[in-house]
Design an enzyme around this catalytic site. Sequence first.
Site, PDB file in Angstrom:
ATOM      1  N   SER A 213      -7.650 -47.345  22.782  1.00  0.00           N
ATOM      2  CA  SER A 213      -7.893 -46.428  23.890  1.00  0.00           C
ATOM      3  C   SER A 213      -8.821 -45.309  23.439  1.00  0.00           C
ATOM      4  O   SER A 213      -9.137 -45.192  22.256  1.00  0.00           O
ATOM      5  CB  SER A 213      -6.571 -45.841  24.379  1.00  0.00           C
ATOM      6  OG  SER A 213      -6.221 -44.742  23.566  1.00  0.00           O
ATOM      7  N   LYS A 214      -9.202 -44.523  24.413  1.00  0.00           N
ATOM      8  CA  LYS A 214     -10.085 -43.381  24.153  1.00  0.00           C
ATOM      9  C   LYS A 214      -9.574 -42.488  23.040  1.00  0.00           C
ATOM     10  O   LYS A 214     -10.330 -41.846  22.336  1.00  0.00           O
ATOM     11  CB  LYS A 214     -10.117 -42.509  25.416  1.00  0.00           C
ATOM     12  CG  LYS A 214     -11.226 -42.768  26.349  1.00  0.00           C
ATOM     13  CD  LYS A 214     -11.293 -41.553  27.268  1.00  0.00           C
ATOM     14  CE  LYS A 214     -11.681 -41.962  28.653  1.00  0.00           C
ATOM     15  NZ  LYS A 214     -11.708 -40.849  29.587  1.00  0.00           N
ATOM     16  N   ARG A 215      -8.247 -42.407  22.964  1.00  0.00           N
ATOM     17  CA  ARG A 215      -7.654 -41.465  22.013  1.00  0.00           C
ATOM     18  C   ARG A 215      -7.634 -41.978  20.580  1.00  0.00           C
ATOM     19  O   ARG A 215      -7.401 -41.224  19.654  1.00  0.00           O
ATOM     20  CB  ARG A 215      -6.232 -41.101  22.457  1.00  0.00           C
ATOM     21  CG  ARG A 215      -6.219 -40.190  23.662  1.00  0.00           C
ATOM     22  CD  ARG A 215      -4.832 -40.046  24.233  1.00  0.00           C
ATOM     23  NE  ARG A 215      -4.295 -41.323  24.689  1.00  0.00           N
ATOM     24  CZ  ARG A 215      -4.629 -41.885  25.844  1.00  0.00           C
ATOM     25  NH1 ARG A 215      -5.478 -41.298  26.657  1.00  0.00           N
ATOM     26  NH2 ARG A 215      -4.122 -43.054  26.200  1.00  0.00           N
ATOM     27  N   ASP A 216      -7.881 -43.265  20.391  1.00  0.00           N
ATOM     28  CA  ASP A 216      -7.881 -43.785  19.020  1.00  0.00           C
ATOM     29  C   ASP A 216      -9.053 -43.213  18.240  1.00  0.00           C
ATOM     30  O   ASP A 216     -10.146 -43.050  18.790  1.00  0.00           O
ATOM     31  CB  ASP A 216      -7.980 -45.310  19.032  1.00  0.00           C
ATOM     32  CG  ASP A 216      -6.664 -45.968  19.387  1.00  0.00           C
ATOM     33  OD1 ASP A 216      -5.668 -45.652  18.715  1.00  0.00           O
ATOM     34  OD2 ASP A 216      -6.629 -46.768  20.340  1.00  0.00           O
ATOM     35  N   ALA A 219     -12.902 -44.532  18.489  1.00  0.00           N
ATOM     36  CA  ALA A 219     -12.991 -45.367  19.697  1.00  0.00           C
ATOM     37  C   ALA A 219     -14.327 -45.182  20.402  1.00  0.00           C
ATOM     38  O   ALA A 219     -14.720 -46.012  21.213  1.00  0.00           O
ATOM     39  CB  ALA A 219     -11.851 -45.033  20.649  1.00  0.00           C
TER      40      ALA A 219
END
Length: 453
Positions: A213-216, A219
């Site tokens: 996800s975006k938060r990884d 990413a």
Amino acid sequence: MSDVRVRFAPSPTGLLHIGGARTALFNWLYARHVGGKFVLRVEDTDQSRNTQEAVDVIFRGMRWLGLDWDEGPDGKGGTQGERGPYFQSQRGSIYAKHLEKLQATGKTYEDGGALKFKMPKTPCVVKDMVCGDVTFDRTVEPDLVIRRKDGSPVFHFVNVVDDLEMGITHVIRGEDHLSNTQKHIALYEALGVTPPQYAHIPLILNQSGSKMSKRDDGAALGFYEDAGYLPAAVRNYLCLLGWSPGANEEVLDIHEIVKRFELKDLNRSNARFDAAKLFWINGEYWRAMADSEFAEFAKTYLAKHRPTAASLSESLRDGLLRVIREKIRTGKELAEWMDPYLTEDYSYSPEARKKQFSNPDAGKLLHGLEQGFAALDGDLTDAAAEMICKKVAEDAALPKPAKVIHLLRAAVSGHTVGPSLFPLLTVLGKKTVVARLGRTRSLFDSGKLGEAT
Ligand code: GLU
């Protein structure tokens, strides 16, 4: 040449996700493999997110990866000699025309100010080139809003209209869109048009096995540009996320990948993002870079991240880059390893303070080194530096010069790790080495290099 037309259709969200970049890449690879067209279409109908910056992030990422796109809204060149892309926000009249067509079929109705499409309640089989035949039982499928109360058409409708208007033959996109596809096929059928072929590519999972996800960390594609990865290496790695050249090959020239890339070889299973593998591939490209290519890369990266490097003399800068390059793999490391030489007011790392400058003997050794280099006749060479270290060690009754060499590194760079020391010293030159030894010795003598400071 071929009739194949594919597209990358990103929504500007503010970043180009690794998954989106991979979708763009696979479309590009397929277009280039068959000699078809690769269209870029910005799905920018969500006004709240639609900023120029968010759109620029997409362009920048694609340019960085070298994914050039074909054709423009008017069939002519776009800005800066480029072609395309299309913007959904500029295509309102096209959607209105198709909405009328759909209304004329009697398959729509008004509901609370919105326009809805009557979804067929019969099963739909999506014949996917990657996932195989996927059946959707649609007995309880709700009707589909295609125009909102405020008059704006929804994603499913504009996505289908654009694909048919642009003559898209193959829709290659993330598997998260697979369940939308049965809706899209229903719209095509209602408009009396044959749907394109579909290839839904597997998701990218993070290290812990859930959807990236975006938060990884890592990413966003921009992360790798900032960190000074080589775009060709990142592109090579992205190719391996769901496709394989076979025969255990991993590092492969992009022309070779284009030659081999077939949709039938796309993996069915999800791909796990492996940051260590990407770093390794980057290292392979890093080592293989021609000197001129490396010089160009370093110049561009440092201009952005270490503008003061421009004030070094050319010979010093080139020499430093040469000795540093051997030990590191990214632009970010390169910049950090350059830091000690961008100022004469360099700092001393906690490790250097602890390991090298907390020893009371260090003062005597520093003094010996300073004297030794200052007294050197002629050029500073590897052999001369080694001799000086040996002599200082002998004078201090040390059995080996290792201790002196470690201290010397910490004194001239402020760090306990760095490029091969003797080559580094010859690049810095005698004058600088003596000055740096003098500075360190005097800081040491005045008690400023202890661990506590
Ligand atoms: N704008 C959609 C997205 O970014 C694209 C869907 C598609 O490729 O059809 O997910």
